[in-house]
Design an enzyme around this catalytic site. Structure first.
Site, PDB file in Angstrom:
ATOM      1  N   TYR A   1       1.002  -1.346  -0.063  1.00 19.38           N
ATOM      2  CA  TYR A   1      -0.136  -0.111   0.022  1.00 19.38           C
ATOM      3  C   TYR A   1       0.863   1.321  -0.123  1.00 19.38           C
ATOM      4  O   TYR A   1       0.688   2.068  -0.760  1.00 19.38           O
ATOM      5  CB  TYR A   1      -1.048  -0.031   1.416  1.00 19.38           C
ATOM      6  CG  TYR A   1      -1.940  -1.068   1.088  1.00 19.38           C
ATOM      7  CD1 TYR A   1      -3.163  -0.980   0.380  1.00 19.38           C
ATOM      8  CD2 TYR A   1      -1.955  -2.354   1.916  1.00 19.38           C
ATOM      9  CE1 TYR A   1      -4.208  -2.034   0.279  1.00 19.38           C
ATOM     10  CE2 TYR A   1      -2.733  -3.353   1.837  1.00 19.38           C
ATOM     11  CZ  TYR A   1      -3.988  -3.097   1.186  1.00 19.38           C
ATOM     12  OH  TYR A   1      -5.020  -4.106   0.764  1.00 19.38           O
TER      13      TYR A   1
ATOM     14  N   ASN B   1     -12.800  -0.324  -4.556  1.00 22.16           N
ATOM     15  CA  ASN B   1     -12.557  -0.445  -6.104  1.00 22.16           C
ATOM     16  C   ASN B   1     -13.729  -0.903  -6.890  1.00 22.16           C
ATOM     17  O   ASN B   1     -14.326  -2.081  -6.519  1.00 22.16           O
ATOM     18  CB  ASN B   1     -11.275  -1.509  -6.409  1.00 22.16           C
ATOM     19  CG  ASN B   1     -11.071  -1.577  -7.801  1.00 22.16           C
ATOM     20  OD1 ASN B   1     -11.572  -0.978  -8.895  1.00 22.16           O
ATOM     21  ND2 ASN B   1     -10.153  -2.531  -8.254  1.00 22.16           N
TER      22      ASN B   1
ATOM     23  N   CYS C   1      -6.379  -4.448  -7.882  1.00 24.45           N
ATOM     24  CA  CYS C   1      -6.255  -4.278  -6.636  1.00 24.45           C
ATOM     25  C   CYS C   1      -5.634  -5.501  -5.733  1.00 24.45           C
ATOM     26  O   CYS C   1      -5.318  -5.225  -4.518  1.00 24.45           O
ATOM     27  CB  CYS C   1      -7.209  -3.410  -5.783  1.00 24.45           C
ATOM     28  SG  CYS C   1      -8.961  -4.509  -5.897  1.00 24.45           S
ATOM     29  N   HIS C   2      -5.960  -6.627  -6.400  1.00 22.99           N
ATOM     30  CA  HIS C   2      -5.451  -7.592  -5.476  1.00 22.99           C
ATOM     31  C   HIS C   2      -4.083  -7.807  -5.580  1.00 22.99           C
ATOM     32  O   HIS C   2      -3.425  -8.582  -4.918  1.00 22.99           O
ATOM     33  CB  HIS C   2      -6.095  -8.914  -6.158  1.00 22.99           C
ATOM     34  CG  HIS C   2      -5.560  -9.158  -7.823  1.00 22.99           C
ATOM     35  ND1 HIS C   2      -6.259  -8.320  -8.645  1.00 22.99           N
ATOM     36  CD2 HIS C   2      -4.682  -9.935  -8.269  1.00 22.99           C
ATOM     37  CE1 HIS C   2      -5.868  -9.066  -9.992  1.00 22.99           C
ATOM     38  NE2 HIS C   2      -4.897  -9.621  -9.612  1.00 22.99           N
TER      39      HIS C   2
ATOM     40  N   GLU D   1      -1.588 -16.027 -10.898  1.00 28.95           N
ATOM     41  CA  GLU D   1      -0.736 -15.078 -11.484  1.00 28.95           C
ATOM     42  C   GLU D   1       0.873 -15.542 -11.513  1.00 28.95           C
ATOM     43  O   GLU D   1       1.459 -15.479 -12.161  1.00 28.95           O
ATOM     44  CB  GLU D   1      -0.734 -13.686 -11.177  1.00 28.95           C
ATOM     45  CG  GLU D   1      -2.344 -13.097 -11.556  1.00 28.95           C
ATOM     46  CD  GLU D   1      -2.396 -11.560 -11.122  1.00 28.95           C
ATOM     47  OE1 GLU D   1      -1.311 -10.742 -10.987  1.00 28.95           O
ATOM     48  OE2 GLU D   1      -3.354 -11.011 -11.487  1.00 28.95           O
TER      49      GLU D   1
END
Lengths: 206, 181
Positions: free
Chosen positions: A142, A165, A173-174, A200
């Site tokens: 963050y 979001n 945002c993940h 990912e």
């Protein structure tokens, strides 16, 4: 609303009306779009992180919502904040549904459809604009995201922007995690966040 | 019933379609016949969608939709009156030249028989039965649509159901009885 009980004499009149109404509703969505009366089109798709509500305007994708946000509540918010002319119109969201399928299969790393960011204003919008800079398979804290913005110390506000979001998954945002390396909270739940980051990581390594 | 407070935010229009779509379809079928009902249903919901953002003062959305459907049905009949009526004999003994409902009947199916019987009721009884029993509106709302009193609407609905039962008795009085308008 309780289902209306038809008198026995009239019961046969309801035969097959469910299918007829469904067909008419689909035709209505098409006619409404042609007449410029379809302000918010939506559909619900299944995904590995649960059912997702997808909603779009003429400008682009305006909302992606997880089941835990309450799809009915989200539609009510869209009705209040965008327009009450909200209709289920699956075909209008075919493009994003396809891109999400590819993403969940590990075959897509970025989304390239138009986005309508009207639900995020001011600093929240600035934060969302920077999130795609965190590459697929990577994470950022963050604090690191705050450092990219015009208010580099607004770490807490970055957390708020991520938590609210309107386009999770598509605006990633993940990929924003805590400075201590733990994953932190997520709109779609911590399990969904872990699942997405694992997806990912493995697809990026392949 | 849905009777929102005046300032309550409007629900997504889709809620009206899924909640009231079937009842409005029954009303359309009763007023213009099964064949033309789809068109009138579309016109009804498109018109409703068009004025929806400014409908915040509507207290009963189903009654609102039924009112629009009734107006669209009147338009439909007016349009059809200007073009020559297609000559269409169903050959099943239903009276010719009567209601659209009768003409749309397909011989043999139960729903068709009921639609035909409904079409044989005097207009006031038919509409009262349709709005109250098929659409689920309260008698007070039916009265607003018919321009009569709640008591008269209740009476028309119950007399309509009585006539309908007589018409539907197997080997009963047949489709012509009960017609007095």
């Amino acid at each position: 609303m309780t289902e209306l009980k038809l008198p026995d004499e009239l019961a046969s009149l309801a035969d097959g009306e469910e299918a007829a109404t469904e067909r008419l509703a689909a035709a209505l969505a098409r006619a409404a779009a042609e007449d410029g009366l379809l302000d918010v089109a939506y559909r619900v798709v299944d995904s590995p992180v649960g059912p997702l509500l997808l909603a779009g305007t003429d400008a682009g994708l305006v909302r992606v919502a997880f089941a835990r946000e309450g799809h009915d509540a989200v539609l009510q918010q869209l009705s209040a904040s965008v327009s009450p002319r909200v209709l289920r119109a699956p075909a209008r969201l075919d493009g994003i549904a396809r891109e999400l399928d590819e993403y969940f299969a590990g075959r897509r790393r970025t989304f390239d459809l138009p986005l309508d960011l009207r639900l995020a204003g001011g600093f929240r919008r600035e934060v969302l604009a920077h999130l795609p800079e965190i590459g697929y398979g990577h994470t950022a804290s963050y604090a690191a995201v705050a450092a990219l913005t015009s208010s580099p110390r607004a770490v807490r506000a970055v957390g708020t922007a991520c938590a609210r979001n309107p386009l999770p998954l598509v605006v990633p945002c993940h990929r924003v995690v805590r400075s201590d390396g733990s994953q932190g909270a997520y709109l779609g739940g911590t399990e969904a966040k872990a699942w997405l980051l694992a997806l990912e990581a493995s697809a990026a390594a392949a | 019933m849905d009777s929102p407070t005046p300032d309550a935010p409007l629900p997504p229009f889709e809620v009206l379609v899924s909640r009231h779509g079937a009842a409005v379809l029954r009303v359309c079928r009763a007023l213009v016949g099964v064949t033309d009902a789809d068109d009138v249903w579309q016109e009804t919901f498109l018109a409703a969608l068009r004025s929806y953002p400014s409908s915040g003062g509507v207290r009963n959305r189903e009654a609102w939709l039924v009112t629009i459907a009734r107006n669209k049905a009147v338009d439909h009949h007016r349009r059809n009156a200007r073009v020559p009526e297609p000559v269409e004999n169903t050959g099943d003994g239903t009276p010719a030249g009567g209601d659209d409902v009768v003409r749309s009947v397909e011989a043999g199916d139960t729903a068709g028989r009921v639609w035909a019987a409904l079409g044989q009721l005097p207009r006031m009884q038919r509409e009262a039965v349709v709005y109250h029993h098929l659409a689920g509106l309260r008698h007070a709302e039916v009265a607003r649509l018919l321009g009569n009193s709640e008591a008269a609407a209740r009476r028309a609905s119950s007399e309509g159901m009585k006539s309908l039962r007589a018409l539907l008795v197997p080997g009963g009085k047949g489709l012509r009885s009960g017609r007095d308008d």
